[in-house]
Scaffold this active site. Structure first.
Site, short mmCIF file in Angstrom:
data_model
loop_
_atom_site.label_atom_id
_atom_site.label_comp_id
_atom_site.label_asym_id
_atom_site.label_seq_id
_atom_site.Cartn_x
_atom_site.Cartn_y
_atom_site.Cartn_z
CD1 TRP A 138 -2.20 -2.23 1.65
CD2 TRP A 138 -3.02 -1.09 -0.08
NE1 TRP A 138 -3.24 -2.96 1.13
CE2 TRP A 138 -3.76 -2.28 0.07
CE3 TRP A 138 -3.35 -0.21 -1.11
CZ2 TRP A 138 -4.82 -2.62 -0.79
CZ3 TRP A 138 -4.41 -0.53 -1.96
CH2 TRP A 138 -5.12 -1.73 -1.79
CG ASP A 221 -3.23 3.93 4.58
OD1 ASP A 221 -4.18 3.71 5.34
OD2 ASP A 221 -3.11 3.41 3.45
CE LYS A 245 -8.44 -2.78 4.87
NZ LYS A 245 -8.25 -3.91 3.97
#
Length: 427
Positions: A138, A221, A245
């Site tokens: 990511w 993030d 999540k």
């Protein structure tokens, strides 16, 4: 057919949601608070919608101890990938605003506009940098998006974990080796990498604010580990996380933005100035000051998704009087159970990331039983599914097994998986 109670879902996202939250949400879809309309049918401009947003913001700030005098919480769209771009646009814009003020101070308030623009363009060409700490899939995507938006000349790869791990992710380079730029517009890292099972053990000390309050402009993030441990919010200029999540369902993304990056302290440069400097003009939907000014309601936000996130937060606050510290203790206990079970059988399981950076949220491992990894993992997944342990297949880019240990996984679910890990190894 299995019922919901029979399944423990370890998928990496969208993740499972608490059943009682879903029951509340299901009723709200039919009739919200006796209004005769479902929550998804109410106007996002209504007082009802505003109250839902404000409650969710307040509960998030309460659970994480976000200093609301210094930070603004906004709900946005486009997911974490959208934030890869938003962070670049907004923090490069803030950097340009600071440099513009410095140039005007140097040249004097009566300076010709063309001279100001020329001096500012020179600063952009010589000094503008955005820094990226790449530790997994990511953060790599975020780095690549910055290059796509700005051009490689403005993007600094401050650290690449693959250089210390035979071309693969699984470690974090020692911060003493990071090649950080001077006065970077931002320093970006992903706190937890879902694909590779790598998590920063704590905030990197090298990025900490100095005693006078100055220091790097840090962006993180936290899509996959938010709400699972205490966050030193004041060390960051920007935090963002997708809801799907630990917070809610797919559809909204949260950004926690330092107010000094917003008006009246800092205003984004005009599109005309950005064009003169050769820098990209952001879509208005990715401009934090626009979203903050409108309390996340510049356009049609999914109020239902904010409501679900709000209900998750209310459940967390009811469950844990000590707020995020209580959830952190549970998350660490669950992760310890799973890693301990895997470590008992080194001939059967190989944990992917280095022990120093193992994620509490995404336990990534390979199954090497009988020497045939592919067949062993197929058998593992098949037998786990038969036991109601689902969503364990690793990311398509790396394969293997991945147990995502998000907040919705009860302790009993982690215990059940740990028992299966041991049973499979000894069968």
């Amino acid at each position: 057919m299995p019922t919901r109670a029979d399944i423990t879902y370890f998928g990496a996202g969208p993740a499972a949601l608490p059943t009682d939250v879903l029951e509340i949400a299901a009723q709200a879809l039919l009739d919200f608070n006796g209004t005769g309309l479902g929550i998804a049918e109410h106007s996002h401009r209504s007082e009802l919608a505003t109250n839902i947003i404000n409650e969710a913001k307040a509960d998030l700030a309460n659970f994480l101890d976000i200093p609301t005098n210094d930070y603004e919480v906004v709900f946005m769209q486009a997911g974490g990938t959208g934030e890869f771009a938003a962070s670049v646009y907004n923090l490069v814009g803030a950097w340009v605003a600071r440099q513009h003020a410095a140039v005007v101070a140097e040249l004097g308030s009566g300076a010709d506009e063309a001279a100001v623009v020329a001096a500012l363009r020179d600063r952009v060409e010589k000094k503008l940098k955005v820094d990226y700490i790449v530790t997994g899939g990511w953060s790599l995507k975020a780095y690549q998006e910055a290059i796509r938006l700005l051009g490689p000349e403005y993007v600094n790869l401050a650290a690449d974990a693959r250089t210390i791990n035979d071309g693969k992710f699984g470690k974090i380079p020692d911060p003493s080796t990071w090649k950080l730029s001077e006065d970077a517009a931002l320093v970006y890292y992903c706190d937890n990498e879902t694909v590779d099972g790598v998590e920063f053990p704590q905030f990197p000390a090298v990025l900490a604010p100095r005693p006078d309050g100055s220091g790097p402009v840090v962006v993180a993030d936290m899509s996959s580990n938010i709400l699972s441990r205490r966050v030193p919010v004041s060390n960051y200029s920007l935090l963002f996380f997708g809801a799907q999540k630990n917070l809610g369902c797919t559809g909204v993304t949260v950004a926690v933005v330092k107010k000094s990056l917003l008006p009246p302290t800092t205003s984004q440069p005009s599109p005309a100035l950005l064009r003169k400097l050769g820098l990209p003009v952001p879509p208005i939907m990715l401009v934090y000051e626009t979203i903050a000014k409108n309390n996340s309601l510049y356009n049609t936000l999914s109020i239902f998704d904010v409501f679900v996130a709000g209900q998750v937060l209310k459940k967390l606050l009811r469950t844990f009087p000590d707020k995020v510290d209580g959830q952190q203790a549970v998350a660490e206990k669950k992760a310890s159970l799973l890693y301990s079970a895997l470590e008992k059988y080194p001939d059967v399981y190989r944990i992917v990331p280095d022990k120093s950076v193992r994620s509490r949220m995404n336990i990534c491992f390979r199954v090497t039983k009988n020497g045939n990894i592919d067949e062993s993992e197929k058998t593992f997944l098949k037998e786990a599914t038969a036991q109601g342990l689902t969503g364990l297949k690793g990311h398509r880019s790396v394969g293997g097994i991945r147990a995502s240990n998000y907040n919705s996984i009860p302790l009993e679910g982690a215990e059940k998986l740990a028992r299966f890990i041991e049973k499979f190894a000894t069968a």
